[in-house]
Scaffold this motif. Structure first.
Motif, PDB file in Angstrom:
ATOM      1  N   SER A  10      31.944  96.516 105.253  1.00  0.00           N
ATOM      2  CA  SER A  10      32.564  95.310 105.879  1.00  0.00           C
ATOM      3  C   SER A  10      31.295  94.102 106.203  1.00  0.00           C
ATOM      4  O   SER A  10      30.170  94.440 106.296  1.00  0.00           O
ATOM      5  CB  SER A  10      32.986  95.858 106.984  1.00  0.00           C
ATOM      6  OG  SER A  10      32.187  96.657 107.679  1.00  0.00           O
ATOM      7  N   HIS A  51      39.619  94.364 114.504  1.00  0.00           N
ATOM      8  CA  HIS A  51      40.762  95.189 114.427  1.00  0.00           C
ATOM      9  C   HIS A  51      40.168  96.629 114.580  1.00  0.00           C
ATOM     10  O   HIS A  51      38.824  97.102 114.762  1.00  0.00           O
ATOM     11  CB  HIS A  51      41.782  95.079 113.166  1.00  0.00           C
ATOM     12  CG  HIS A  51      40.678  95.254 111.938  1.00  0.00           C
ATOM     13  ND1 HIS A  51      39.775  94.322 111.520  1.00  0.00           N
ATOM     14  CD2 HIS A  51      40.866  96.365 110.936  1.00  0.00           C
ATOM     15  CE1 HIS A  51      39.404  94.724 110.612  1.00  0.00           C
ATOM     16  NE2 HIS A  51      40.009  95.836 109.957  1.00  0.00           N
ATOM     17  N   ASP A  86      35.497 100.510 109.890  1.00  0.00           N
ATOM     18  CA  ASP A  86      34.367  99.786 109.486  1.00  0.00           C
ATOM     19  C   ASP A  86      34.148  98.665 110.118  1.00  0.00           C
ATOM     20  O   ASP A  86      33.410  97.620 109.750  1.00  0.00           O
ATOM     21  CB  ASP A  86      34.542  99.414 107.699  1.00  0.00           C
ATOM     22  CG  ASP A  86      35.927  98.841 107.774  1.00  0.00           C
ATOM     23  OD1 ASP A  86      37.025  99.146 108.313  1.00  0.00           O
ATOM     24  OD2 ASP A  86      36.021  97.992 106.722  1.00  0.00           O
ATOM     25  N   HIS A  87      34.935  98.424 111.054  1.00  0.00           N
ATOM     26  CA  HIS A  87      34.661  97.158 111.960  1.00  0.00           C
ATOM     27  C   HIS A  87      34.256  97.543 113.461  1.00  0.00           C
ATOM     28  O   HIS A  87      34.044  96.642 114.268  1.00  0.00           O
ATOM     29  CB  HIS A  87      35.907  96.059 112.005  1.00  0.00           C
ATOM     30  CG  HIS A  87      36.218  95.746 110.518  1.00  0.00           C
ATOM     31  ND1 HIS A  87      35.650  94.519 109.950  1.00  0.00           N
ATOM     32  CD2 HIS A  87      36.878  96.512 109.406  1.00  0.00           C
ATOM     33  CE1 HIS A  87      36.229  94.486 108.712  1.00  0.00           C
ATOM     34  NE2 HIS A  87      36.552  95.487 108.480  1.00  0.00           N
ATOM     35  N   ASP A  98      39.872  91.348 108.481  1.00  0.00           N
ATOM     36  CA  ASP A  98      40.469  91.793 107.358  1.00  0.00           C
ATOM     37  C   ASP A  98      41.759  91.388 106.922  1.00  0.00           C
ATOM     38  O   ASP A  98      42.683  91.768 106.178  1.00  0.00           O
ATOM     39  CB  ASP A  98      40.842  93.283 107.185  1.00  0.00           C
ATOM     40  CG  ASP A  98      39.512  94.179 106.863  1.00  0.00           C
ATOM     41  OD1 ASP A  98      38.214  93.552 106.728  1.00  0.00           O
ATOM     42  OD2 ASP A  98      39.331  95.504 107.001  1.00  0.00           O
ATOM     43  N   HIS A 133      35.849  91.440 103.996  1.00  0.00           N
ATOM     44  CA  HIS A 133      34.968  91.897 103.058  1.00  0.00           C
ATOM     45  C   HIS A 133      34.914  90.781 101.859  1.00  0.00           C
ATOM     46  O   HIS A 133      35.781  89.873 101.779  1.00  0.00           O
ATOM     47  CB  HIS A 133      35.809  93.101 102.332  1.00  0.00           C
ATOM     48  CG  HIS A 133      35.796  94.099 103.510  1.00  0.00           C
ATOM     49  ND1 HIS A 133      35.088  95.425 103.359  1.00  0.00           N
ATOM     50  CD2 HIS A 133      37.026  94.327 104.444  1.00  0.00           C
ATOM     51  CE1 HIS A 133      35.655  96.149 104.413  1.00  0.00           C
ATOM     52  NE2 HIS A 133      36.543  95.593 104.913  1.00  0.00           N
TER      53      HIS A 133
HETATM   54 ZN   LIG Z   1      37.403  96.266 106.632  1.00  0.00          ZN
END
Ligand SMILES: [Zn+2]
Length: 327
Positions: free
Chosen positions: A29, A75, A79-80, A186, A223
């Motif tokens: 990310s 969010h 990965d964030h 995202d 991304h």
């Molecule tokens: Zn993501």
């Protein structure tokens, strides 16, 4: 993807920079950095501690005079936010609905899935095997909001806006009006296929319209490379195509698998991760019939992988799946 894949800090307009991952696949990310007169703000941490640590080290010179005092998580996908613990002195901000989904069980269930025997585990190891989920202690937001939150970083105005449910329940975007820049998490996969974990797709389409109405020239996706408003218009077009085809399929009594097989992606077939169509069609069906069950995550990832293994971009027809007219 070798683990060494990390990223690079790109200076954008005015106070805005973006950390862009070297690779745009699952879990790799981006993040954002906004350097104000008195302090700095980080948009998102990364999927594991090594990646987040490397990013923070690269950002250190830029925040020497304006320390990092705020993190906004766009969010509640790992990965964030899994790297939040590496910014322990910062105020961590997210939407109320995102905060409710940031739980230690997210890490533990992912680790358990990665240890699972059989094809589901094999597929997840293939996708996420390059990350290291050891040592992650979920560090939830210290401040939540819904609607709009305006921050002042010593003369730099930053607006946080809730824009979900769309990709997830609690999507947030971060807008820097003076730099005509927006960090959208995202809600945009630049060069990649959107995936609606929450939906409905109509909510995501409305979110695209809201972001476009901000008039930003620079759009930092969750991304993929930094881009502009045209990428949001393309995402909107994809979501509209899928929503219309899946709604027609639902009302015609077709199964989700039949609708997926019949759907022609056209130019969107060139995007990475086309198999996310499986989840996007499921999101439309569940919106139309909320009693439909959710597939377990590992099973869903595998179905997406199966779609991609059979995908033929030149025809956009998965091999072995009979063609059906979507109309
Ligand atoms: Zn993501």
């Amino acid at each position: 993807m070798p683990y060494g894949s990390q990223g690079r800090l790109h200076r954008l307009t005015g106070p805005c920079s973006a950390w862009i991952a070297d690779h745009a696949g699952w879990g790799y990310s981006n993040a954002g950095l906004i350097v104000g007169g008195s302090s700095s703000l980080l948009v998102d941490t990364l999927f594991d501690l090594r990646l987040t640590g490397a990013m923070l080290a690269a950002m250190a010179p830029a925040v020497r005079d304006g320390p990092l005092r705020t993190v906004v998580n766009t969010h509640a996908n790992g990965d964030h936010y899994f790297g939040n613990q590496l910014v322990p002195d910062a105020e961590i901000i997210a939407s109320g609905s995102a905060a409710a989904h940031m739980v230690q069980d997210d890490v533990e269930s992912l680790r358990a899935d990665l240890r699972a025997p059989g094809p589901h585990g094999d597929h997840l190891r293939h996708v996420f095997g390059g990350f290291d989920f050891d040592g992650i202690t979920v560090t939830p937001p210290t401040r939540t909001f819904d609607g709009e939150l305006t921050l002042d970083l010593g003369g730099v105005e930053v607006r946080c806006l809730t824009a979900g449910p769309a990709h997830t329940e609690g999507d947030v975007i971060v807008h820097v009006p003076a730099a005509r820049t927006v960090y959208v998490g995202d809600l945009l996969f630049s060069g990649g296929t959107p995936v609606a974990w929450a939906g409905p797709l109509s909510g995501w389409i409305a979110a695209c319209d809201r972001i476009l109405a901000l008039g930003a020239d620079t759009v930092v996706p969750g991304h993929g490379p930094v881009t502009g408003p045209h990428a949001l218009r393309e995402t909107r077009a994809y979501l509209t195509l899928v929503e219309e085809a899946a709604t027609a399929g639902f009302h015609a009594g077709r199964s989700q698998q039949e609708t997926v097989a019949a759907l022609r992606l056209g130019r969107f077939g060139a995007w990475s991760e086309p198999g996310r169509l499986v989840q996007n069609v499921a999101a439309v069906y569940r919106h139309l019939d909320p009693t439909l069950p959710h597939l377990p995550h590992a099973e869903l990832m595998m179905r997406m992988g199966d779609y991609e293994a059979a995908f033929r971009p030149e025809t956009h027809v998965p091999e072995g799946v009979p063609h059906r007219c979507a109309g």
